[in-house]
Design a protein around this motif. Structure first.
Motif, PDB file in Angstrom:
ATOM      1  N   GLY A  54       0.776  -1.238   0.000  1.00 53.14           N
ATOM      2  CA  GLY A  54       0.000   0.000   0.000  1.00 53.14           C
ATOM      3  C   GLY A  54       0.803   1.281   0.000  1.00 53.14           C
ATOM      4  O   GLY A  54       0.228   2.363   0.009  1.00 53.14           O
ATOM      5  N   GLY A  55       2.143   1.193  -0.001  1.00 50.10           N
ATOM      6  CA  GLY A  55       2.918   2.434   0.039  1.00 50.10           C
ATOM      7  C   GLY A  55       4.407   2.183   0.147  1.00 50.10           C
ATOM      8  O   GLY A  55       4.938   1.237  -0.451  1.00 50.10           O
ATOM      9  N   ALA A  56       5.074   3.032   0.913  1.00 47.91           N
ATOM     10  CA  ALA A  56       6.521   2.921   1.062  1.00 47.91           C
ATOM     11  C   ALA A  56       6.956   3.430   2.425  1.00 47.91           C
ATOM     12  O   ALA A  56       6.281   4.268   3.037  1.00 47.91           O
ATOM     13  N   VAL A  57       8.098   2.927   2.892  1.00 46.42           N
ATOM     14  CA  VAL A  57       8.721   3.369   4.142  1.00 46.42           C
ATOM     15  C   VAL A  57      10.194   3.625   3.859  1.00 46.42           C
ATOM     16  O   VAL A  57      10.737   3.127   2.871  1.00 46.42           O
ATOM     17  N   PRO A  58      10.877   4.394   4.707  1.00 39.75           N
ATOM     18  CA  PRO A  58      12.314   4.588   4.514  1.00 39.75           C
ATOM     19  C   PRO A  58      13.074   3.278   4.682  1.00 39.75           C
ATOM     20  O   PRO A  58      12.650   2.397   5.424  1.00 39.75           O
ATOM     21  N   VAL A  59      14.189   3.156   4.002  1.00 38.58           N
ATOM     22  CA  VAL A  59      15.011   1.961   4.135  1.00 38.58           C
ATOM     23  C   VAL A  59      15.456   1.771   5.569  1.00 38.58           C
ATOM     24  O   VAL A  59      15.620   0.653   6.039  1.00 38.58           O
TER      25      VAL A  59
END
Length: 255
Positions: A54-59
């Motif tokens: 559903g999206g993205a997060v920081p590495v």
């Protein structure tokens, strides 16, 4: 806006917020969700962000450093208290067995143990064992082994041998991270082995984790999502994460 400019803006937004959904990014930059997914794929390959459901997060959300009990206990305490109160509704009837994993949220669950029924409590947590040992209605079984100072949890072969021979009615499991792709995960190999054995030993698995753990991935997976019967979390969980868990057959309880 050129694609490169939009991708830089998306990366900056994800890094500053800690998370962004495909839908909100599409609205923010007036593009389709398919365009956002392509942008996230580019950024994921470049190692700038990590794509999640559903999206993205920081590495950087892929943790390799584990916080200690003291630090974790004071973090999101209000949410953990609410989660523990909701978990109390899942305690089984008299004569049943309950496994309590080590952790700051599960320790709060232990504080809600009922006094009106006899229960066998199994735990690898020194603080939890200390709390419940004097309860007259509790038969306590403390798992042995090496105690990790960081988590105050017993780990190692001794704990694993006992768990391999056990079958408990319900287990309350804590986790450092949870995602649809990676499942439940934690940074430490020994801790992961014990948690994996706990999940295998339980007829019913309740994961207690505040919403900050969602979309996070730690080094070692100890259980896939389909091993979870119920997740108890707080109201800040992303709706996309909640829907994804529900689609996987997990009951999501909002505390």
């Amino acid at each position: 806006m050129y694609a490169e400019e939009r991708q830089q803006a998306i990366a900056a937004l994800v890094l500053s917020r800690g998370r962004a959904s495909v839908a909100e990014l599409a609205q923010a930059y007036d593009v389709t969700t398919e365009t956002v997914r392509r942008d996230l794929a580019v950024l994921d390959r470049a190692g700038v962000v990590r794509r999640v459901h559903g999206g993205a997060v920081p590495v950087r959300t892929l943790h390799l450093v584990e916080a200690g009990v003291g630090e974790r206990d004071s973090t999101r305490a209000e949410q953990k208290d609410a989660i523990a109160a909701a978990a109390a509704e899942f305690f089984p009837p008299t004569g049943s067995s309950v496994l309590l994993d080590a952790g700051t949220t599960t320790a709060r669950v232990a504080a809600h143990l009922p006094t009106d029924r006899e229960l066998t409590i199994v735990t690898n947590s020194v603080p939890i064992a200390s709390r419940v040992a004097a309860m007259p209605n509790v038969t306590l079984q403390l798992l042995g082994g090496r105690v990790r100072g960081l988590t105050q949890a017993a780990v190692g072969e001794q704990a694993l041998r006992v768990l391999d021979a056990l079958r408990v009615d319900i287990a309350f499991i804590g986790t450092n991270a949870i995602s649809l792709r990676h499942g439940l995960s934690t940074p430490d190999t020994d801790e992961a082995a014990v948690k994996r054995a706990m999940v295998s030993a339980a007829n019913y698995v309740v994961v207690v984790a505040d919403s900050s753990k969602m979309g996070q991935e730690d080094l070692i997976r100890f259980a896939p999502i389909d091993c979870v019967d119920t997740l108890i979390t707080d109201a800040e969980i992303d709706p996309a994460d909640r829907d994804g868990l529900t689609e996987q057959g997990v009951e999501v309880v909002i505390a």
